[in-house]
Every structure is written in structure tokens, then in C-alpha cells.
Design a protein around this motif. Structure first.
Motif, mmCIF file in Angstrom:
data_model
loop_
_atom_site.group_PDB
_atom_site.id
_atom_site.type_symbol
_atom_site.label_atom_id
_atom_site.label_comp_id
_atom_site.label_asym_id
_atom_site.label_seq_id
_atom_site.Cartn_x
_atom_site.Cartn_y
_atom_site.Cartn_z
ATOM 1 N N ALA A 142 26.983 -83.843 0.827
ATOM 2 C CA ALA A 142 28.097 -83.477 1.705
ATOM 3 C C ALA A 142 28.131 -81.955 1.852
ATOM 4 O O ALA A 142 28.157 -81.227 0.858
ATOM 5 N N PHE A 143 28.138 -81.495 3.107
ATOM 6 C CA PHE A 143 28.178 -80.051 3.355
ATOM 7 C C PHE A 143 28.730 -79.785 4.756
ATOM 8 O O PHE A 143 28.731 -80.673 5.623
ATOM 9 N N GLN A 144 29.220 -78.572 4.949
ATOM 10 C CA GLN A 144 29.743 -78.136 6.246
ATOM 11 C C GLN A 144 29.009 -76.880 6.696
ATOM 12 O O GLN A 144 28.747 -75.981 5.895
ATOM 13 N N LEU A 145 28.701 -76.825 7.995
ATOM 14 C CA LEU A 145 27.983 -75.700 8.580
ATOM 15 C C LEU A 145 28.766 -75.123 9.753
ATOM 16 O O LEU A 145 29.449 -75.864 10.472
ATOM 17 N N LYS A 146 28.658 -73.831 9.941
ATOM 18 C CA LYS A 146 29.312 -73.159 11.059
ATOM 19 C C LYS A 146 28.291 -72.851 12.157
ATOM 20 O O LYS A 146 27.191 -72.381 11.878
#
Length: 376
Positions: A142-146
Motif C-alpha cells: 500500500a502506497f500513495q504517489l503524487k
């Protein structure tokens, strides 16, 4: 007996239900520990046992939860501008031997382990901490990217646990186009487009394999037969024509695969493309020359032989150069380099030995003045 039968039936059904419950599909909730920052995600099965959950906000923040079956080793999701591994950035997760979870960004400068650099890459993370969770024999990254601007994604897994953040070579991988704003991709599992998930990776391998077999193996062998096996007339001629025909057809198929690959990726490989076109033109000229071959008694036959021999050698030389260049720009692994190197070495040694034998046989003629030397 009936009671035993029903007991066994319901026990089997319970086991099947438990097994199904452990299978991660889009209809099954993922671990509650991820629900805080990763709720309301769209979901797509993408490749093998890989399931992709994602969302893209109006602020261009991409949330990803990637899951697949897991026992050991590493699992990764890369982002690429051209669908190739080299030059891509990837998020890779694994569970260490001590049970500690790891998720890190890697930048793939090349194919070797030393060129896969940890904590580098072009992916910009948000303030939300990345997580790796193993739940019921499945791993969740699980990860978030901009501001992600790359829609070519790579999925891969390896069987060995990374040591000192050094990734081993993947056991398998695929590449696909995925539009996170619409959820569309190059294919869908179970449909006629499912092969698109390994496209263009498999197409690149097909392009390389076809041309290597055609221009790196068959066509050189056909030329060797024509020069050194003329004592077996007319067998040498039929072998030469047959081998060259098969090689040319495979070469054309390799060119078609290369054109499709270029139309898909639009990568800057001007030298490789230019040499490929040049070699293709020479090959077509060789085929045309076969149909306008003068009779043996014709005065033009000598000039036709010079033309046919040297255009063929020129084509094979530049084909060998382009194969080496293609292996390099395509980021092929060590097996391709070693394999073609061995193949090329065997061909060159064979040519040298046969050439020496040819001239030795000519020099031993009883009257060499009346017998012309071998024609180059």
C-alpha cells in the motif's frame, strides 16, 4: 451411511468456503489495517494472482494497494514511460527473514542487481506511510504517489528475499498500459485482450528472438553452405536456397514485430531502426537478385556473383552489429549476451577453419594454373 455422507459433504463445503475466503478478489475486503488511508478504492484483477486496487483524486494523488499470493521473496510494481524495465521506478515490498516488513522505492538503471538502486527513483510519495501486510498467505503493498505521469506499469515478483536491499532477478514479470483515471488497460483477464498484459514485454522478446534466429543463425549458416559445400552439387544449392528462404521469412516476421513494438512504445532507437531498415533492404535485394540470376555461361554471371556474394556478406555483417545493438538498447539479460556471443564465436571459428581448408584444397590441385582460386 447417509449421516457420514452428509458430514463429509458439509465438511468439504466448509473447506472450500474457507479456501475461497482466503482468495483475494475484488469482492473480498482487504486487511482492516489498510482501511484508514485506502478506502473506497476501485479494483481490478490484472495479471496471474495480482489484484490492483487504486484511486486517483482531483489533486492527482494516486492510492495503490497491490496484492498477490505470497510465501517468500519480493513483489514489485514499477512505473515506466516506455514500458521497459530499464529507466523505470518501482515500489517493492517483502517480508524479511526476521518477519520485518519492508517497502522501498528502487530505480532501475540497468538489468544487473548493482544497477537497481534503492531509495532512488522518480516517484513522489505523500506523507502517508507506505505499508506492507501479509494476511492469509497474501501480501499487500500500500502506497500513495503524487502527480504520477506514467501509465505504463510493470508487475514482477522474485523468489528470494532481498539481502542488504539488493533485489534478485525476477521470476516473472509483465508490462501493461493502465489509465488510473478511467480504469482502462491494454486488455482484461479472461478476454481476447488478456495477452495485452505481457505486451510489449513479450513482443520485445519475440522481435529479438526472431531476428537473432534469422539473421544471427540461419542466414549465416545458409551462406556457409553456399561457399564451402559446393562439392555436393546440386545439394548445396537447394540447402542454401531453403535455409535462406526460411531465414528471410523469420526475419520479415521479426521486422513486423519490431514495427509493432515501435508503434507501441515510440522509443528513441534511431541507430537500431536505421540499421534494421538498411539490413532489410539488402535482404530484399538478395531475394530479387535470385530471380534475375544470369545463366552460368553468361558474361554477366561473374558480376552477378560478385554482387550477390558481397551484398550478402554486407547484410550479415550489419545484421550482427544490429543484433548486438538491439540486445543493448533492449536491456536484454546476460543470457542473451552470452548466448549470442557463443553463437557468433562458433560461426566465426567455423568460417575460419573452412576457409583455410578451402584454400588448402585448392593449393593441392595438380595444376593450380588451370584452376582459378576460390572466389571471394
Amino acid at each position: 451411511m447417509a449421516r457420514v455422507f452428509f458430514a463429509l459433504f458439509f465438511a468439504g463445503a466448509a473447506l472450500a468456503g474457507a479456501a475461497f475466503a482466503q482468495t483475494d478478489t475484488c469482492g473480498v475486503d482487504f486487511p482492516a489495517a489498510l482501511a484508514v488511508n485506502y478506502s473506497g478504492l476501485s479494483c481490478r484483477p490484472v495479471w496471474n494472482n495480482f489484484v490492483l486496487r487504486y484511486s486517483l483524486t482531483q489533486d492527482n494523488v494516486l492510492s495503490i494497494v497491490l496484492s498477490t499470493t505470497y510465501t517468500t521473496g519480493w513483489v514489485g510494481m514499477g512505473f515506466s514511460k516506455d514500458g521497459m524495465m530499464v529507466g523505470s521506478s518501482a515500489m517493492v515490498g517483502w517480508i524479511g527473514k526476521t518477519g520485518l516488513a519492508h517497502i522501498k522505492q528502487f530505480y532501475l538503471r540497468g538489468q544487473s542487481s548493482s544497477e537497481v538502486v534503492v531509495n532512488e527513483g522518480q516517484l513522489l510519495s505523500t506523507d502517508v506511510a507506505h505499508k506492507v501486510i501479509v494476511d492469509q498467505a497474501r501480501i499487500y503493498l500500500a502506497f500513495q504517489l503524487k502527480n504520477p505521469d506514467m501509465q505504463q506499469i510493470l508487475l514482477a515478483f522474485g523468489a528470494s528475499i532481498p539481502v542488504n536491499n539488493r533485489l534478485t532477478k525476477h521470476e516473472d514479470m509483465t508490462s501493461l498500459f493502465f489509465d488510473f483515471s478511467t480504469g482502462s488497460s491494454s486488455g482484461s483477464p479472461g478476454s481476447s485482450g488478456s495477452s495485452g498484459f505481457s505486451y510489449p514485454y513479450n513482443l520485445k522478446r519475440t522481435h529479438g528472438a526472431l531476428n537473432l534466429v534469422a539473421w544471427g543463425v540461419l542466414l549465416p549458416i545458409g551462406s556457409i553452405v553456399a561457399r564451402y559445400c559446393k562439392q555436393w552439387d546440386p545439394l548445396w544449392f537447394y540447402l542454401h536456397v531453403g535455409i535462406q528462404f526460411i531465414g528471410f521469412i523469420l526475419g520479415i516476421a521479426g521486422v513486423v514485430a519490431g514495427v509493432a513494438l515501435y508503434n507501441r512504445l515510440h522509443v528513441n532507437v534511431a541507430a537500431h531502426r536505421g540499421l534494421g531498415i538498411f539490413v532489410l533492404v539488402l535482404g530484399i535485394l538478395q531475394v530479387i537478385s535470385f530471380f534475375v540470376r544470369p545463366d552460368k555461361d553468361s558474361k554477366m554471371r561473374k558480376y552477378w556473383n560478385w554482387y550477390h556474394h558481397w551484398v550478402g556478406r554486407l547484410a550479415l555483417f550489419f545484421a550482427a552489429v544490429n543484433i548486438v545493438l538491439g540486445i543493448r538498447v533492449g536491456g536484454a539479460g546476460t543470457s542473451w549476451k552470452v548466448g549470442y556471443g557463443i553463437n557468433l564465436s562458433v560461426l566465426l571459428i567455423t568460417v575460419v577453419v573452412l576457409e583455410v581448408l578451402l584454400w588448402t584444397r585448392w593449393s593441392r590441385k595438380t595444376d593450380p594454373k588451370t584452376v582459378p582460386p576460390p572466389v571471394f
